[in-house]
Design a protein around this motif. Structure first.
Motif, short mmCIF file in Angstrom:
data_model
loop_
_atom_site.label_atom_id
_atom_site.label_comp_id
_atom_site.label_asym_id
_atom_site.label_seq_id
_atom_site.Cartn_x
_atom_site.Cartn_y
_atom_site.Cartn_z
N SER A 1 11.95 23.86 101.24
CA SER A 1 13.33 24.29 100.97
C SER A 1 13.34 25.60 100.19
O SER A 1 12.29 26.10 99.78
N HIS B 1 17.08 31.12 97.16
CA HIS B 1 16.35 29.87 96.95
C HIS B 1 14.86 30.09 96.73
O HIS B 1 14.16 29.16 96.32
N ARG C 1 19.96 32.57 101.39
CA ARG C 1 18.66 31.92 101.65
C ARG C 1 17.59 32.48 100.72
O ARG C 1 16.77 31.73 100.17
N ARG D 1 26.98 27.62 101.17
CA ARG D 1 26.91 27.67 102.63
C ARG D 1 28.20 27.17 103.27
O ARG D 1 28.59 27.63 104.35
N GLU E 1 24.58 35.49 104.24
CA GLU E 1 23.83 34.29 104.61
C GLU E 1 22.34 34.50 104.35
O GLU E 1 21.65 33.59 103.85
N ARG E 2 21.84 35.69 104.67
CA ARG E 2 20.43 35.99 104.42
C ARG E 2 20.14 35.99 102.91
O ARG E 2 19.15 35.40 102.45
#
Length: 236
Positions: free
Chosen positions: A236, A199, A196, A142, A192-193
């Motif tokens: 998270s 995770h 995410r 990030r 960025e997507r």
């Protein structure tokens, strides 16, 4: 036609490269990493052998400056190329050929190197660097993406945007993270997507893959499921 950042995470020792451009599938062309040894970004009139041969030279023990000198010596097209390299000791070497299109150039700091060509201006690299430095509390992927977003906000590739990529290697020859947006109206936003999304399952599965130290890895699905459940419980 591109700008990129090479960095090494001081917390984990991982090497990472993030890159963006107004061109197709930049992730297939620019970033190369030799796990634990260094990273190379080849851009402008890309020469893939800068990455392929450069990684071999890093594995043979050459430092960044010697790798760069060797690659340039064998390439009569070097004045149309841009390349930057970071080795395991943190040494950085860079070349921007005189025929690269303005704005073009390179800057470096502690643990990072940034280079670009056909950019809106020098602010693209400056803002990429400032944001990378300022966000040392972010997770490494990030932090790299935030830096690239800042460069994009400063003008990025002066022709616009089309593709972006993020590659991170730890100790293994396979990447800890390798995501690409090959043709997208907002490629950095797509990365960025995807970061995410990684995770949700990937980062938990990754920890069970075979490594050089543990060639069998982990094949107990309950361990992976427990890791996923714990992450979901933490939100998270």
């Amino acid at each position: 036609m591109t700008w990129s950042i090479i960095a090494r995470d001081p917390a984990t020792g991982q090497f990472g490269i993030a890159v963006a451009t107004r061109f197709f599938a930049v992730g297939a062309r620019v970033p190369y990493i030799a796990a634990g040894l260094g990273a190379i970004a080849t851009q402008a009139f890309v020469n893939p052998y800068y990455g392929i041969d450069g990684v071999k030279l890093l594995r043979e023990g050459l430092n960044a400056h010697d790798v760069l000198a060797t690659l340039l010596t064998t390439d009569d097209g070097r004045e149309s190329r841009q390349i930057h390299i970071m080795d395991a000791s943190g040494e950085i070497a860079a070349h921007t050929g005189r025929d690269c299109i303005d704005w073009c150039g390179h800057i470096a700091g502690s643990g990072f190197s940034i280079a670009g060509n056909m950019l809106a201006g020098a602010d693209v690299l400056d803002e990429t660097a400032k944001t990378y430095i300022a966000n040392d509390s972010l997770p490494f992927p990030r932090r790299l993406l935030a830096a690239m977003r800042a460069g994009e906000s400063a003008g990025g590739d002066k022709r616009g945007k089309q593709s972006a990529a993020l590659v991170i290697h730890g100790e293994e020859e396979w990447p800890a993270l390798d995501i690409r947006a090959d043709d997208h109206p907002d490629p950095l936003g797509e990365l960025e997507r995807l970061e995410r999304v990684s995770h949700e399952l990937w980062v938990h599965f990754r920890d069970s893959l075979p490594t050089r130290r543990n060639p069998a890895g982990n094949t107990d699905r309950s361990v992976i499921d427990a890791s996923i459940a714990a992450a979901r419980a933490r939100g998270s």
